[in-house]
Design an enzyme around this catalytic site. Structure first.
Site, PDB file in Angstrom:
ATOM      1  CB  VAL A  12       0.867   5.639  -2.061  1.00  0.00           C
ATOM      2  CG1 VAL A  12       1.437   6.850  -1.425  1.00  0.00           C
ATOM      3  CG2 VAL A  12      -0.498   5.440  -2.514  1.00  0.00           C
ATOM      4  CD  GLN A  67      -3.228   0.508   1.821  1.00  0.00           C
ATOM      5  OE1 GLN A  67      -3.296  -0.453   2.366  1.00  0.00           O
ATOM      6  NE2 GLN A  67      -4.279   1.539   1.883  1.00  0.00           N
ATOM      7  CG  ASP A  68       0.973   4.170   3.167  1.00  0.00           C
ATOM      8  OD1 ASP A  68       0.850   3.218   3.750  1.00  0.00           O
ATOM      9  OD2 ASP A  68       0.733   5.496   3.424  1.00  0.00           O
ATOM     10  N   PRO A  69       4.561   3.218   2.027  1.00  0.00           N
ATOM     11  CG  PRO A  69       6.123   4.524   1.043  1.00  0.00           C
ATOM     12  CD  PRO A  69       4.620   4.464   1.228  1.00  0.00           C
ATOM     13  CG  ASN A  94      -3.320   5.000   4.113  1.00  0.00           C
ATOM     14  OD1 ASN A  94      -2.731   4.561   3.211  1.00  0.00           O
ATOM     15  ND2 ASN A  94      -3.995   4.554   5.021  1.00  0.00           N
TER      16      ASN A  94
END
Length: 225
Positions: free
Chosen positions: A125, A64-66, A134
């Site tokens: 992302v 998803q995101d880091p 997020n």
């Protein structure tokens, strides 16, 4: 932040860097890196694409995101730098690897050896503010990484797409070419792993598919450091 990958992604993605959404994203990121603590380092943002050329991709593991803690993220989904404690989702991945293929559970979460074998460890992302999950959602990265997935979908050589959790599974709509293999389940997060991740055998299923198309299987064992 118009990147050079030093491989075949350069030609494939060069047009993206001229598009309005990316120019706006770039402006946003320049300001964010100046004024906030952002992960990963700007030099690591595109590591997934730098380490795994388009022609070499065998497997995609979508994140998803880091990670948003200090010193964790370094441009690969799920991976952390050496010397950093293995995060809970990755711990669960290692537990499943152990029961699926008998790999020992390593003392680190550094997945670079996977990237070098053709596993594209791609987040949807690519940047995040420290401590704010997020926080860079909806700023343009999703358009860029959707393009990466679309390009992979067009490839004539089959790829295994591993989709864990709702965010990753939502990208299944981009994978329309029937030559590819999709493996999906709930996310390895402690919140969901017991509801269908444990026992799903994604690693052996990936290798079985690769062998069936005369490709070298992945050596999933992450070595101790």
């Amino acid at each position: 932040m118009a990147a050079e990958f030093n491989n075949d992604w350069d030609d494939l993605l060069k047009d993206e860097f001229e598009k309005e959404y990316y120019l706006n994203l770039r402006k946003f990121l320049i300001n964010e890196y100046k004024t906030q603590k952002i992960h990963p380092s700007m030099y690591d943002i595109f590591n997934a694409l730098k380490f795994t050329p388009y022609k070499d991709v065998k497997v995609v593991i979508l994140g998803q995101d880091p990670y948003h803690g200090p010193n964790q993220a370094h441009g690969f989904s799920f991976s952390v730098k050496p010397g950093v404690q293995t995060p809970p989702s990755l711990r669960n991945m290692f537990k499943e690897l152990n029961s699926d293929l008998g790999c020992y559970i390593p003392n680190n979460g550094f997945l670079e050896s996977w990237a070098k074998q053709g596993i594209l460890l791609l987040n949807t992302v690519l940047t995040v503010r420290e401590g704010q999950a997020n926080s860079h959602k909806g700023k343009g990265w999703e358009i860029f990484t959707d393009r990466v997935i679309e390009l992979l979908n067009k490839r004539e050589e089959p790829i295994v797409f591993i989709l864990w959790g709702r965010n990753a599974i939502s990208k299944e709509a981009l994978i329309t070419n029937s030559i590819h293999k999709i493996i999906k389940s709930v996310h390895p997060s402690p919140l969901s792993a017991t509801r269908g991740f444990f026992g799903s055998k994604p690693f052996s299923k990936t290798n079985d598919f690769l062998v069936s198309i005369n490709k070298e299987p992945i050596d999933w064992q992450i070595p101790n450091i």
